[in-house]
Design a protein around this motif. Sequence first.
Motif, mmCIF file in Angstrom:
data_model
loop_
_atom_site.group_PDB
_atom_site.id
_atom_site.type_symbol
_atom_site.label_atom_id
_atom_site.label_comp_id
_atom_site.label_asym_id
_atom_site.label_seq_id
_atom_site.Cartn_x
_atom_site.Cartn_y
_atom_site.Cartn_z
ATOM 1 N N ARG A 95 -25.921 9.732 9.398
ATOM 2 C CA ARG A 95 -27.117 10.501 9.019
ATOM 3 C C ARG A 95 -27.797 11.068 10.267
ATOM 4 O O ARG A 95 -28.241 12.211 10.288
ATOM 5 C CB ARG A 95 -28.072 9.595 8.229
ATOM 6 C CG ARG A 95 -29.335 10.273 7.809
ATOM 7 C CD ARG A 95 -29.087 11.357 6.759
ATOM 8 N NE ARG A 95 -30.200 12.311 6.752
ATOM 9 C CZ ARG A 95 -30.094 13.620 6.833
ATOM 10 N NH1 ARG A 95 -28.907 14.191 6.930
ATOM 11 N NH2 ARG A 95 -31.158 14.392 6.818
ATOM 12 N N LEU A 96 -27.888 10.220 11.312
ATOM 13 C CA LEU A 96 -28.515 10.667 12.562
ATOM 14 C C LEU A 96 -27.800 11.887 13.127
ATOM 15 O O LEU A 96 -28.432 12.890 13.485
ATOM 16 C CB LEU A 96 -28.495 9.521 13.583
ATOM 17 C CG LEU A 96 -28.926 9.876 15.002
ATOM 18 C CD1 LEU A 96 -30.397 10.299 15.034
ATOM 19 C CD2 LEU A 96 -28.687 8.701 15.946
ATOM 20 N N TYR A 97 -26.468 11.833 13.196
ATOM 21 C CA TYR A 97 -25.725 12.943 13.801
ATOM 22 C C TYR A 97 -25.812 14.204 12.934
ATOM 23 O O TYR A 97 -25.911 15.313 13.457
ATOM 24 C CB TYR A 97 -24.268 12.537 14.045
ATOM 25 C CG TYR A 97 -24.134 11.319 14.936
ATOM 26 C CD1 TYR A 97 -25.025 11.097 15.983
ATOM 27 C CD2 TYR A 97 -23.139 10.369 14.719
ATOM 28 C CE1 TYR A 97 -24.927 9.979 16.786
ATOM 29 C CE2 TYR A 97 -23.027 9.246 15.524
ATOM 30 C CZ TYR A 97 -23.924 9.047 16.554
ATOM 31 O OH TYR A 97 -23.830 7.942 17.341
ATOM 32 N N PHE B 206 -37.456 -0.925 16.161
ATOM 33 C CA PHE B 206 -37.927 0.456 16.347
ATOM 34 C C PHE B 206 -37.101 1.475 15.559
ATOM 35 O O PHE B 206 -37.335 2.680 15.665
ATOM 36 C CB PHE B 206 -37.924 0.822 17.829
ATOM 37 C CG PHE B 206 -38.849 -0.026 18.651
ATOM 38 C CD1 PHE B 206 -40.225 0.084 18.523
ATOM 39 C CD2 PHE B 206 -38.346 -0.962 19.541
ATOM 40 C CE1 PHE B 206 -41.084 -0.710 19.260
ATOM 41 C CE2 PHE B 206 -39.189 -1.761 20.289
ATOM 42 C CZ PHE B 206 -40.565 -1.636 20.144
ATOM 43 N N GLN B 207 -36.103 0.994 14.788
ATOM 44 C CA GLN B 207 -35.250 1.927 14.045
ATOM 45 C C GLN B 207 -36.013 2.565 12.884
ATOM 46 O O GLN B 207 -36.993 2.013 12.382
ATOM 47 C CB GLN B 207 -34.013 1.190 13.509
ATOM 48 C CG GLN B 207 -33.039 0.821 14.611
ATOM 49 C CD GLN B 207 -31.838 0.022 14.117
ATOM 50 O OE1 GLN B 207 -31.638 -0.147 12.924
ATOM 51 N NE2 GLN B 207 -31.037 -0.467 15.054
ATOM 52 N N ARG C 262 -37.761 5.264 12.929
ATOM 53 C CA ARG C 262 -39.028 5.911 13.331
ATOM 54 C C ARG C 262 -38.801 7.216 14.071
ATOM 55 O O ARG C 262 -39.718 7.738 14.716
ATOM 56 C CB ARG C 262 -39.807 4.985 14.256
ATOM 57 C CG ARG C 262 -40.194 3.667 13.651
ATOM 58 C CD ARG C 262 -41.105 2.964 14.630
ATOM 59 N NE ARG C 262 -41.281 1.558 14.329
ATOM 60 C CZ ARG C 262 -42.022 0.741 15.073
ATOM 61 N NH1 ARG C 262 -42.633 1.200 16.152
ATOM 62 N NH2 ARG C 262 -42.137 -0.515 14.749
ATOM 63 N N ASP D 219 -28.149 3.403 20.934
ATOM 64 C CA ASP D 219 -28.660 2.193 20.281
ATOM 65 C C ASP D 219 -30.181 2.178 20.356
ATOM 66 O O ASP D 219 -30.744 2.412 21.413
ATOM 67 C CB ASP D 219 -28.143 0.934 20.993
ATOM 68 C CG ASP D 219 -26.635 0.797 20.885
ATOM 69 O OD1 ASP D 219 -25.926 1.476 21.652
ATOM 70 O OD2 ASP D 219 -26.191 0.016 20.042
ATOM 71 N N VAL D 220 -30.795 1.893 19.214
ATOM 72 C CA VAL D 220 -32.250 1.709 19.164
ATOM 73 C C VAL D 220 -32.489 0.265 18.713
ATOM 74 O O VAL D 220 -31.860 -0.198 17.747
ATOM 75 C CB VAL D 220 -32.890 2.707 18.169
ATOM 76 C CG1 VAL D 220 -34.380 2.434 18.009
ATOM 77 C CG2 VAL D 220 -32.664 4.143 18.635
ATOM 78 N N THR E 215 -17.950 7.951 15.654
ATOM 79 C CA THR E 215 -18.559 6.878 14.865
ATOM 80 C C THR E 215 -17.618 6.506 13.734
ATOM 81 O O THR E 215 -16.466 6.937 13.707
ATOM 82 C CB THR E 215 -19.965 7.269 14.357
ATOM 83 O OG1 THR E 215 -20.607 6.097 13.831
ATOM 84 C CG2 THR E 215 -19.921 8.345 13.297
ATOM 85 N N ASN F 218 -20.878 3.466 8.971
ATOM 86 C CA ASN F 218 -22.143 3.401 9.713
ATOM 87 C C ASN F 218 -23.052 4.532 9.203
ATOM 88 O O ASN F 218 -23.159 5.596 9.817
ATOM 89 C CB ASN F 218 -21.894 3.530 11.218
ATOM 90 C CG ASN F 218 -23.140 3.211 12.035
ATOM 91 O OD1 ASN F 218 -24.257 3.316 11.527
ATOM 92 N ND2 ASN F 218 -22.947 2.826 13.281
ATOM 93 N N PRO F 219 -23.725 4.319 8.045
ATOM 94 C CA PRO F 219 -24.515 5.406 7.460
ATOM 95 C C PRO F 219 -25.655 5.861 8.348
ATOM 96 O O PRO F 219 -25.994 7.059 8.364
ATOM 97 C CB PRO F 219 -25.042 4.805 6.144
ATOM 98 C CG PRO F 219 -24.849 3.343 6.249
ATOM 99 C CD PRO F 219 -23.733 3.104 7.227
ATOM 100 N N ALA F 220 -26.262 4.945 9.099
ATOM 101 C CA ALA F 220 -27.380 5.331 9.965
ATOM 102 C C ALA F 220 -26.906 6.321 11.021
ATOM 103 O O ALA F 220 -27.550 7.350 11.270
ATOM 104 C CB ALA F 220 -27.993 4.092 10.606
ATOM 105 N N ALA F 221 -25.764 6.004 11.650
ATOM 106 C CA ALA F 221 -25.238 6.891 12.694
ATOM 107 C C ALA F 221 -24.825 8.233 12.100
ATOM 108 O O ALA F 221 -25.156 9.299 12.649
ATOM 109 C CB ALA F 221 -24.061 6.228 13.404
#
Length: 71
Positions: free
Chosen positions: A50-52, A12-13, A15, A7-8, A41, A45-48
Amino acid sequence: MFLYSIDVFPKFQGRGVGAALIEELKRLAAHRNCSEIFVLTNENNPAANRLYQKTGGIRENPDDVMYVYPL
Ligand SMILES: CC(C)(COP(=O)(O)OP(=O)(O)OC[C@H]1O[C@@H](n2cnc3c(N)ncnc32)[C@H](O)[C@@H]1OP(=O)(O)O)[C@@H](O)C(=O)NCCC(=O)NCCS
């Protein structure tokens, strides 16, 4: 290594903090002779996702399903 949660804080997400945390976890896990890191996940949850993907995660089995037994 099981990455249970990442979790960010919202302000601050976007960045590169999440990616930096995963890169550091990869370094720590390799140093401890872990064979892999795994994380769960959701499709929605597109952010997660994309991150992975961005940090080299491989979606091995798209058919995985999780069951929970409420007690
Ligand atoms: C998932 C999370 C940890 C990502 O952290 P972050 O610091 O924003 O991630 P980064 O800035 O390193 O971005 C990583 C990638 O995800 C992308 N991304 C970030 N937020 C996004 C969003 N809302 N939608 C789509 N992609 C997103 C970034 O653009 C970047 O990809 P890119 O370099 O190709 O553009 C953060 O969004 C978060 O805390 N979410 C709430 C908690 C959560 O859902 N955790 C995961 C549970 S499985």
